[in-house]
Scaffold this motif. Structure first.
Motif, PDB file in Angstrom:
ATOM      1  N   LEU A  37       0.831  -1.223   0.000  1.00 35.16           N
ATOM      2  CA  LEU A  37       0.000   0.000   0.000  1.00 35.16           C
ATOM      3  C   LEU A  37       0.856   1.259   0.000  1.00 35.16           C
ATOM      4  CD1 LEU A  37      -2.869   1.272   0.220  1.00 35.16           C
ATOM      5  CD2 LEU A  37      -2.632   1.144   2.696  1.00 35.16           C
ATOM      6  N   ASP A  38       1.886   1.286   0.837  1.00 35.72           N
ATOM      7  CA  ASP A  38       2.743   2.472   0.935  1.00 35.72           C
ATOM      8  C   ASP A  38       3.425   2.785  -0.393  1.00 35.72           C
ATOM      9  OD1 ASP A  38       2.066   2.812   3.534  1.00 35.72           O
ATOM     10  OD2 ASP A  38       3.799   1.735   4.346  1.00 35.72           O
ATOM     11  N   ALA A  39       3.875   1.717  -1.078  1.00 29.77           N
ATOM     12  CA  ALA A  39       4.560   1.897  -2.376  1.00 29.77           C
ATOM     13  C   ALA A  39       3.597   2.469  -3.411  1.00 29.77           C
ATOM     14  CB  ALA A  39       5.125   0.567  -2.854  1.00 29.77           C
ATOM     15  N   GLN A  40       2.378   1.945  -3.401  1.00 29.23           N
ATOM     16  CA  GLN A  40       1.362   2.437  -4.356  1.00 29.23           C
ATOM     17  C   GLN A  40       1.025   3.907  -4.084  1.00 29.23           C
ATOM     18  OE1 GLN A  40      -2.085  -0.176  -4.816  1.00 29.23           O
ATOM     19  NE2 GLN A  40      -0.835  -1.907  -4.138  1.00 29.23           N
ATOM     20  N   ILE A  41       0.879   4.232  -2.780  1.00 34.79           N
ATOM     21  CA  ILE A  41       0.565   5.629  -2.411  1.00 34.79           C
ATOM     22  C   ILE A  41       1.710   6.550  -2.832  1.00 34.79           C
ATOM     23  CG2 ILE A  41       0.263   7.206  -0.433  1.00 34.79           C
ATOM     24  CD1 ILE A  41      -1.328   4.940   0.954  1.00 34.79           C
ATOM     25  N   GLU A  42       2.963   6.095  -2.602  1.00 31.55           N
ATOM     26  CA  GLU A  42       4.147   6.890  -2.958  1.00 31.55           C
ATOM     27  C   GLU A  42       4.169   7.176  -4.455  1.00 31.55           C
ATOM     28  OE1 GLU A  42       7.056   9.241  -1.978  1.00 31.55           O
ATOM     29  OE2 GLU A  42       6.173   7.961  -0.423  1.00 31.55           O
ATOM     30  N   GLN A  43       3.832   6.149  -5.210  1.00 33.66           N
ATOM     31  CA  GLN A  43       3.825   6.305  -6.676  1.00 33.66           C
ATOM     32  C   GLN A  43       2.762   7.329  -7.102  1.00 33.66           C
ATOM     33  OE1 GLN A  43       3.610   2.510  -8.632  1.00 33.66           O
ATOM     34  NE2 GLN A  43       3.605   3.395 -10.688  1.00 33.66           N
ATOM     35  N   LEU A  44       1.589   7.222  -6.489  1.00 33.47           N
ATOM     36  CA  LEU A  44       0.502   8.154  -6.831  1.00 33.47           C
ATOM     37  C   LEU A  44       0.804   9.579  -6.360  1.00 33.47           C
ATOM     38  CD1 LEU A  44      -2.658   5.984  -6.093  1.00 33.47           C
ATOM     39  CD2 LEU A  44      -2.118   7.037  -8.280  1.00 33.47           C
ATOM     40  N   LEU A  45       1.531   9.691  -5.244  1.00 36.86           N
ATOM     41  CA  LEU A  45       1.931  11.020  -4.750  1.00 36.86           C
ATOM     42  C   LEU A  45       2.869  11.713  -5.723  1.00 36.86           C
ATOM     43  CD1 LEU A  45       2.439  10.368  -0.907  1.00 36.86           C
ATOM     44  CD2 LEU A  45       0.758  11.909  -1.923  1.00 36.86           C
ATOM     45  N   ASN A  46       3.780  10.919  -6.345  1.00 36.95           N
ATOM     46  CA  ASN A  46       4.689  11.482  -7.360  1.00 36.95           C
ATOM     47  C   ASN A  46       3.921  11.967  -8.579  1.00 36.95           C
ATOM     48  OD1 ASN A  46       7.007  11.023  -5.833  1.00 36.95           O
ATOM     49  ND2 ASN A  46       7.252   8.930  -6.593  1.00 36.95           N
ATOM     50  N   VAL A  47       2.928  11.154  -8.975  1.00 36.21           N
ATOM     51  CA  VAL A  47       2.077  11.542 -10.124  1.00 36.21           C
ATOM     52  C   VAL A  47       1.338  12.839  -9.783  1.00 36.21           C
ATOM     53  CG1 VAL A  47       0.073  10.879 -11.526  1.00 36.21           C
ATOM     54  CG2 VAL A  47       1.789   9.166 -10.920  1.00 36.21           C
ATOM     55  N   GLU A  48       0.776  12.892  -8.538  1.00 37.64           N
ATOM     56  CA  GLU A  48       0.026  14.077  -8.090  1.00 37.64           C
ATOM     57  C   GLU A  48       0.912  15.317  -8.103  1.00 37.64           C
ATOM     58  OE1 GLU A  48      -1.197  17.107  -5.304  1.00 37.64           O
ATOM     59  OE2 GLU A  48       0.449  15.716  -4.897  1.00 37.64           O
ATOM     60  N   LYS A  49       2.199  15.131  -7.689  1.00 38.75           N
ATOM     61  CA  LYS A  49       3.138  16.257  -7.641  1.00 38.75           C
ATOM     62  C   LYS A  49       3.392  16.812  -9.045  1.00 38.75           C
ATOM     63  CE  LYS A  49       7.768  17.567  -6.061  1.00 38.75           C
ATOM     64  NZ  LYS A  49       9.033  17.126  -5.474  1.00 38.75           N
ATOM     65  N   GLN A  50       3.624  15.887  -9.988  1.00 34.74           N
ATOM     66  CA  GLN A  50       3.887  16.302 -11.382  1.00 34.74           C
ATOM     67  C   GLN A  50       2.699  17.076 -11.946  1.00 34.74           C
ATOM     68  OE1 GLN A  50       4.813  12.727 -13.508  1.00 34.74           O
ATOM     69  NE2 GLN A  50       6.741  12.363 -12.409  1.00 34.74           N
ATOM     70  N   MET A  51       1.506  16.521 -11.707  1.00 33.77           N
ATOM     71  CA  MET A  51       0.284  17.157 -12.234  1.00 33.77           C
ATOM     72  C   MET A  51       0.063  18.538 -11.588  1.00 33.77           C
ATOM     73  SD  MET A  51      -0.995  15.145 -14.468  1.00 33.77           S
ATOM     74  CE  MET A  51      -0.936  13.447 -15.006  1.00 33.77           C
ATOM     75  N   ARG A  52       0.317  18.605 -10.286  1.00 33.53           N
ATOM     76  CA  ARG A  52       0.099  19.854  -9.547  1.00 33.53           C
ATOM     77  C   ARG A  52       1.050  20.938 -10.016  1.00 33.53           C
ATOM     78  NH1 ARG A  52       2.671  20.605  -4.818  1.00 33.53           N
ATOM     79  NH2 ARG A  52       2.782  18.356  -4.502  1.00 33.53           N
ATOM     80  N   THR A  69      -4.532  16.348 -11.282  1.00 35.90           N
ATOM     81  CA  THR A  69      -4.290  16.461  -9.831  1.00 35.90           C
ATOM     82  C   THR A  69      -5.480  15.899  -9.054  1.00 35.90           C
ATOM     83  OG1 THR A  69      -3.099  18.521 -10.297  1.00 35.90           O
ATOM     84  CG2 THR A  69      -3.588  18.058  -7.998  1.00 35.90           C
ATOM     85  N   LYS A  70      -6.688  16.251  -9.487  1.00 36.44           N
ATOM     86  CA  LYS A  70      -7.896  15.745  -8.830  1.00 36.44           C
ATOM     87  C   LYS A  70      -7.954  14.226  -8.901  1.00 36.44           C
ATOM     88  CE  LYS A  70     -11.882  17.815  -9.831  1.00 36.44           C
ATOM     89  NZ  LYS A  70     -12.885  18.530 -10.638  1.00 36.44           N
ATOM     90  N   LYS A  71      -7.639  13.690 -10.082  1.00 36.07           N
ATOM     91  CA  LYS A  71      -7.689  12.230 -10.300  1.00 36.07           C
ATOM     92  C   LYS A  71      -6.683  11.527  -9.399  1.00 36.07           C
ATOM     93  CE  LYS A  71      -8.767   8.568 -13.009  1.00 36.07           C
ATOM     94  NZ  LYS A  71      -8.168   7.515 -12.204  1.00 36.07           N
ATOM     95  N   ALA A  72      -5.449  12.044  -9.331  1.00 38.67           N
ATOM     96  CA  ALA A  72      -4.401  11.413  -8.514  1.00 38.67           C
ATOM     97  C   ALA A  72      -4.769  11.457  -7.030  1.00 38.67           C
ATOM     98  CB  ALA A  72      -3.071  12.131  -8.748  1.00 38.67           C
ATOM     99  N   ALA A  73      -5.279  12.595  -6.559  1.00 38.42           N
ATOM    100  CA  ALA A  73      -5.640  12.749  -5.138  1.00 38.42           C
ATOM    101  C   ALA A  73      -6.781  11.812  -4.753  1.00 38.42           C
ATOM    102  CB  ALA A  73      -6.025  14.192  -4.852  1.00 38.42           C
ATOM    103  N   THR A  74      -7.818  11.764  -5.602  1.00 39.12           N
ATOM    104  CA  THR A  74      -8.969  10.894  -5.292  1.00 39.12           C
ATOM    105  C   THR A  74      -8.591   9.418  -5.407  1.00 39.12           C
ATOM    106  OG1 THR A  74      -9.728  11.208  -7.583  1.00 39.12           O
ATOM    107  CG2 THR A  74     -10.780  12.553  -5.885  1.00 39.12           C
ATOM    108  N   ASP A  75      -7.662   9.083  -6.306  1.00 39.89           N
ATOM    109  CA  ASP A  75      -7.200   7.690  -6.447  1.00 39.89           C
ATOM    110  C   ASP A  75      -6.496   7.219  -5.170  1.00 39.89           C
ATOM    111  OD1 ASP A  75      -8.262   7.406  -8.908  1.00 39.89           O
ATOM    112  OD2 ASP A  75      -6.374   7.547 -10.042  1.00 39.89           O
ATOM    113  N   ILE A  76      -5.716   8.119  -4.555  1.00 37.49           N
ATOM    114  CA  ILE A  76      -5.025   7.777  -3.289  1.00 37.49           C
ATOM    115  C   ILE A  76      -6.054   7.457  -2.207  1.00 37.49           C
ATOM    116  CG2 ILE A  76      -3.588   8.721  -1.416  1.00 37.49           C
ATOM    117  CD1 ILE A  76      -2.126  10.376  -3.633  1.00 37.49           C
ATOM    118  N   LEU A  77      -7.088   8.297  -2.115  1.00 42.03           N
ATOM    119  CA  LEU A  77      -8.124   8.077  -1.111  1.00 42.03           C
ATOM    120  C   LEU A  77      -8.892   6.782  -1.388  1.00 42.03           C
ATOM    121  CD1 LEU A  77      -9.672  11.647  -0.550  1.00 42.03           C
ATOM    122  CD2 LEU A  77      -7.623  10.657   0.421  1.00 42.03           C
TER     123      LEU A  77
END
Length: 442
Positions: A7-22, A30-38
């Motif tokens: 789970l942590d690895a998946q969240i980390e990966q999505l956080l990087n995607v969210e950062k790039q988009m942001r 950004t919305k998609k990456a944030a909601t995907d993490i949740l």
């Protein structure tokens, strides 16, 4: 991504995607990456991680408003699916912390506070629930639906009444204008112009405007009942009686009309009470409950009412109110009813007599001389009538002492009227004389 992965690895990966988009300013991404993490945390049942991620994502540098709004809205859907009460409270508190002070999620925050207050109330912590609700001033929310605003304020009022904070309940109730309940909702809504705030639709659990009107007046009845303000209680019942859904159902309007009659009779005499009494007496539906029509007729008619006869006639009806809508009329109601009948009788006596002995007045009121004097004095003090008591000789005078200027003015008016009559009479005599002279010449 593989199901059941770290789970942590998946969240980390999505956080990087969210950062790039942001950083690139991509709102949708950004919305998609944030909601995907949740969504990922929710599916894994990691509620603590979910709360942490909501706070982390909202505090990231240059976080987009749209992303925070999407996150809060997404997480609010998970509240009902939490495994236990403690987890639910933690999630609500996390979302509340994120939305605090952010005007673009003020509606979501109001709904969160309302849910948290409901939980507190279920736990018996009414004071805490009331304090939570009072933090939110929904009347300033431009995007919130009118019905939702009213429902929220009514909830604030109800909690204040439950904790017996009547002063605050009155202050909050004044935020609602009663005219808002008379707006015709069937009219077509105007399309918002460019630049106007878009008003959100109210949630499905929010009552309709007529139902909110009923809730509002029921709460106001509770408030006025605390002060024994019978006239205002009757006005509240009158407003409930005028709701179309109530008027159409005899099972609903008959108990309400009974309450209107009782509280109008219990209310002290004043012009408003008299006006409401007469308008209620003209209501055609009153013929369905002839006992109450007769009661109002007796109060309106300027005749002395015998208290014992009236009480024996209406005692059963008075006791029946306990089992009907709105409950009993109050502990002091029977005592106040007797007081009103005595006041009515004193007013009747003042209309027919200019002077009367205290002994005769006491006989008419079926009271002792001391009680009659006390009730008369109370009415004089409250300015319900003008009277003077000559205690040594035991005479009550209901005549008002006229001012010397008024007396002179009335004399002048009477003289003027007399002179007008004399002038008209002279004119008529002169006219008749001229007619007869003309007839004799012919």
């Amino acid at each position: 991504m593989e199901e059941g992965g770290n789970l942590d690895a998946q969240i980390e990966q999505l956080l990087n995607v969210e950062k790039q988009m942001r950083l690139s300013g991509d709102v949708a991404g950004t919305k998609k990456a944030a909601t995907d993490i949740l969504e990922l945390c929710f599916k894994e049942g990691a509620w603590k991680t979910l709360n942490d991620q909501i706070i982390v994502l909202s505090k990231r540098r240059g976080q987009l408003k749209q992303a925070v709004t999407a996150m809060v809205q997404q997480a609010m859907q998970y509240i009902d699916q939490t495994p236990d009460l403690e987890t639910r409270i933690e999630l609500i508190k996390a979302l509340n912390n994120v939305s605090a002070g952010k005007i673009y999620v003020e509606i979501e925050r109001a709904r969160l506070i309302k849910r948290l207050a409901k939980i507190k109330e279920e736990q018996g912590l009414i004071a805490e629930a009331a304090d939570l609700m009072q933090e939110i001033a929904v009347e300033t929310f431009g995007a919130m639906a009118k019905t939702e605003k009213i429902a929220f304020i009514l909830e604030q009022v109800r909690l204040c009444l439950d904790r017996q904070d009547y002063v605050r309940a009155q202050i909050l109730s004044r935020k609602i204008s009663t005219r808002v309940f008379d707006i015709d909702t069937s009219k077509e809504k105007k399309k918002p112009k460019e630049g106007d705030n878009v008003v959100e639709e109210a949630p499905a659990d929010i009552p309709s405007l007529p139902e909110l009107k009923r809730i509002y007046y029921e709460l106001m009845i509770r408030y006025y009942f605390h002060n024994n303000d019978y006239l205002e209680i009757s006005r509240c019942y009158k407003a409930i009686y005028e709701i179309p859904s109530v008027r159409e159902n005899p099972a609903q309007w008959i108990p309400v009309l009974r309450k209107i009659c009782w509280y109008l009779v219990l209310a002290p005499y004043d012009p408003m009470q008299s006006s409401l009494l007469n308008s209620t007496l003209e209501d055609k539906n009153l013929s369905e409950i002839p006992y109450f029509r007769l009661l109002l007729k007796q109060v309106v008619t300027m005749e002395v009412i015998q208290w014992t006869t009236l009480w024996n006639t209406y005692k059963a009806e008075f006791e029946n109110e306990k089992s009907m809508l709105g409950g009993s009329l109050g502990d002091k109601a029977a005592e106040d009813l007797k007081q009103r009948i005595i006041e009515h009788n004193i007013l009747v006596v003042s209309k027919y007599y200019s002077r009367i002995t205290l002994k005769r007045l006491a006989e008419l009121l079926c009271l002792s001389i001391q009680e009659a004097e006390k009730h008369l004095s109370d009415m004089v003090v409250s300015k319900a009538l003008v009277a003077k008591i000559d205690r040594p000789i035991g005479i009550v005078c209901f005549q008002t002492s006229k001012d010397s200027n008024n007396v002179l003015n009335s004399w002048a008016m009477n003289l003027e009227k007399l002179l007008d009559l004399v002038e008209k009479s002279c004119h008529q005599i002169h006219k008749e004389t001229m007619v007869h002279k003309a007839a004799l010449k012919v």
